[in-house]
Design an enzyme around this catalytic site. Structure first.
Site, short mmCIF file in Angstrom:
data_model
loop_
_atom_site.label_atom_id
_atom_site.label_comp_id
_atom_site.label_asym_id
_atom_site.label_seq_id
_atom_site.Cartn_x
_atom_site.Cartn_y
_atom_site.Cartn_z
N ARG A 104 52.84 41.43 2.37
CA ARG A 104 53.24 40.70 3.63
C ARG A 104 52.96 41.63 4.77
O ARG A 104 52.75 42.83 4.68
CB ARG A 104 54.72 40.44 3.47
N LYS A 114 57.79 33.40 0.87
CA LYS A 114 59.06 33.91 1.76
C LYS A 114 58.93 33.00 2.83
O LYS A 114 60.13 33.33 3.43
CB LYS A 114 58.25 35.34 2.07
N HIS A 151 68.67 37.71 -1.77
CA HIS A 151 67.45 37.99 -2.32
C HIS A 151 67.59 38.66 -3.91
O HIS A 151 67.99 39.87 -3.67
CB HIS A 151 66.91 38.96 -1.26
N SER A 160 61.28 44.74 -3.43
CA SER A 160 60.25 44.66 -4.11
C SER A 160 60.02 46.10 -4.89
O SER A 160 60.25 47.07 -4.27
CB SER A 160 58.80 44.48 -3.56
N LYS A 215 63.87 44.27 -10.19
CA LYS A 215 64.67 42.65 -10.22
C LYS A 215 63.88 41.79 -11.30
O LYS A 215 64.74 41.23 -12.15
CB LYS A 215 64.56 42.12 -8.97
N THR A 216 62.90 41.60 -11.17
CA THR A 216 61.92 40.75 -12.27
C THR A 216 62.21 41.32 -13.57
O THR A 216 62.59 40.86 -14.53
CB THR A 216 60.72 40.64 -11.91
N ASP A 247 64.11 36.12 -8.11
CA ASP A 247 63.81 36.48 -6.80
C ASP A 247 65.04 35.96 -5.71
O ASP A 247 65.35 36.71 -4.90
CB ASP A 247 62.49 36.38 -6.35
N ARG A 256 50.01 41.63 -8.47
CA ARG A 256 51.05 40.67 -8.45
C ARG A 256 50.64 39.46 -9.60
O ARG A 256 49.47 39.44 -9.67
CB ARG A 256 51.18 40.11 -7.20
#
Length: 537
Positions: free
Chosen positions: A60, A201, A221, A239, A243-244, A258, A323
């Site tokens: 981003r 996003k 988030h 990121s 989390k994932t 997410d 990714r």
């Protein structure tokens, strides 16, 4: 979803000012995969997934994300370095340029929606210049049935044109790339960047405004999963914090990885229909769910592979922010539909580059609100443009770049919900141990998993006493003295350093950074939240 020629073959883009375009509507993922390969826009890896290169931008670009400032947003949005204002007239002119650019091109159109709870559903139409961008939209948003498509009424529109470059002098952008939201026009325009994360996003940012302002629902988030006992766990983190990975637990059903909403009825629902995971150093041994999800229908971004299509997940020569996106049903153990109730544990994940925070600690309600507003972690190299090495960072609500409202608005909602639901809140350091970045090493995933499992299974005491917890002298958080499956010395970040003087010097430095960062929120914070700050520093 099977194609239905009565609804999926014809669509006009003239209402958007896009003329004489060939609009491919609702193509299947394999069709988009094949078109991408045929047009030399992607390659097939050995597992059958599509590999693409997103071009100049592999992450981003936060300084190039804007919100149109108008009657709807002027008094509500927290304007500043995160939420950058954009003039309404300039937006209209730039949108017209994009639609003219997309005219007479071969385009890919998809109708989908966000929010798995039908009470909060947001219908979206995505118009993409690239086929693989449209495939990403298929993966990441929720997919309507053929019957639903017949009467589908899109509320929001995304115009995605990676090949269109803005002229900053004329268009009012910072540089040639941009992502701009208009809440009045319910439109997002994205240009000059092929990074697909801007698509998801953009909608996340929209929902972060819509849900609290119009629906009395907290947007988060976070990732979430649910156990066989019906208890839901929520994982906050930016990121690279895990989390994932940590929410993909074979013993629990994944709700989403997410973005979620928390309703007044204590329902937790997924915004998305897929997962967007980092794959740096990915292995079948450490992250089997994500590894096995990389199959036909998945899209790998900016990876390196050999002549036989074998991916080298350790190769970061393009970016560290490699990714994969895939539909959530690529994960075997998922909650269907993607919602659940009864939140019982909240985990704040942070990749502490200083290596001084305990690997897990229990937070009081005041500490929970303080750490949520602070949102400490480390930016991982490659996640954002211009970041070449990990940098200690504070991101309010663990997602400041996507939060249009003032962070205390979200913190107040979370604090109220935490108390109502009587949840346990834990701060988990998935970052460094034994020293800071460059000296110590990353916390072993198996230990983090063991700590989180112990917390969810009730194997860590709910009451903090001197016998079962050590209250950290610098940060004031309660670190458990023992945890099943974790060596005792690992639970103390100080013990792993073997250098008390260096440890405390660094810990005080980080605590001071917490307090310095929080000054911007002090006038909004009550006594309970202020008592949650580090006692030293």
């Amino acid at each position: 979803m099977a194609s239905d020629t009565s609804v999926t073959k014809t669509i006009s883009l003239k209402p958007y000012g896009i003329n004489n375009a060939i609009a491919h509507y609702q193509l299947e993922p394999q069709e988009l995969h094949n078109i991408s390969v045929k047009n030399d826009m992607g390659k097939t890896v050995s597992s059958g997934a599509l590999a693409v290169n997103t071009g100049k931008f592999t992450g981003r670009s936060p300084l190039d994300r804007f919100i149109v400032k108008d009657e709807k947003t002027e008094e509500l949005v927290w304007w500043g370095s995160i939420n950058l204002p954009f003039e309404a007239d300039a937006f209209t002119k730039l949108k017209t340029k994009i639609t003219e650019y997309l005219s007479e091109k071969e385009l890919y159109v998809r109708d989908s929606y966000a929010c798995a709870d039908d009470n909060y559903r947001l219908n979206i139409r995505v118009i993409n210049e690239y086929p693989w961008s449209n495939m990403f939209a298929y993966n990441m948003f929720l997919r309507p049935t053929d019957q639903e498509l017949k009467s589908f009424d899109p509320e929001w529109t995304i115009l995605n044109a990676p090949g269109f470059l803005a002229d900053p002098e004329v268009d009012g952008t910072r540089q040639s790339n941009f992502a701009i939201l208009s809440f009045t026009e319910k439109t997002i325009i994205i240009g000059g960047t092929g990074y697909t994360g801007e698509i998801k996003k953009g909608i996340f940012s929209a929902l972060n405004f819509i849900l609290p302002v119009e629906k009395n629902t907290l947007p988060m988030h976070c990732s979430a999963n649910v156990g066989d006992n019906g208890e839901t766990a929520i994982f906050f983190g930016l990121s690279g914090t895990g989390k994932t990975t940590l929410s993909a637990d074979p013993e629990r059903k994944l709700i989403g990885d997410d973005e979620h909403g928390w309703t007044a009825e204590n329902t937790i629902f997924n915004f998305e229909g897929g997962c967007y995971a980092k794959v740096i150093n990915l292995s079948a041994e450490n992250e089997p769910d994500i590894y096995n999800a990389i199959k036909p229908g998945a899209i790998l971004e900016n990876i390196v592979m050999d002549a036989d299509g074998n991916v080298d997940f350790e190769d970061i020569s393009i970016t560290q922010n490699t990714r994969v996106s895939y539909p959530i049903d690529h994960i075997n153990n998922i909650q269907v539909p993607s919602l659940a109730t009864n939140p019982k544990n909240i985990f704040f994940l942070t990749a502490d580059a200083f290596g001084v925070l305990p690997p897990i600690s229990k937070l009081t309600p005041g500490q929970a609100a303080y750490h949520f507003i602070s949102g400490y972690t480390a930016k991982v190299a490659g996640t954002e443009a211009g970041v070449t090495e990990p940098v200690p960072s504070f991101s309010a609500c663990f997602g400041a770049p996507f939060m249009p409202l003032h962070p205390t608005k979200y913190a107040e909602m979370l604090s109220e919900k935490m108390k109502e639901a009587n949840v346990n809140v834990w701060l988990v350091n998935t970052g460094w141990t034994g020293g800071p970045y460059g000296v110590g090493s990353r916390m072993k995933l198996k230990y983090t998993r063991a700590m989180i499992s112990a917390a969810m299974n009730g194997e860590l005491p709910s009451e903090v006493t001197a016998d079962n917890y050590h209250v950290h002298s610098v940060f004031g958080v309660a670190q458990p003295r023992t945890c099943p499956g974790v060596p005792t010395e690992v639970l103390s970040s100080r013990a792993t350093w073997n250098n008390d003087e260096g440890y405390y010097e660094t810990a005080h430095k980080l605590a001071k950074s917490f307090k310095e960062n929080f000054k911007q929120f002090e006038s909004y914070a009550n006594e309970e939240i202020m008592n949650g700050q580090p006692p030293l520093g």
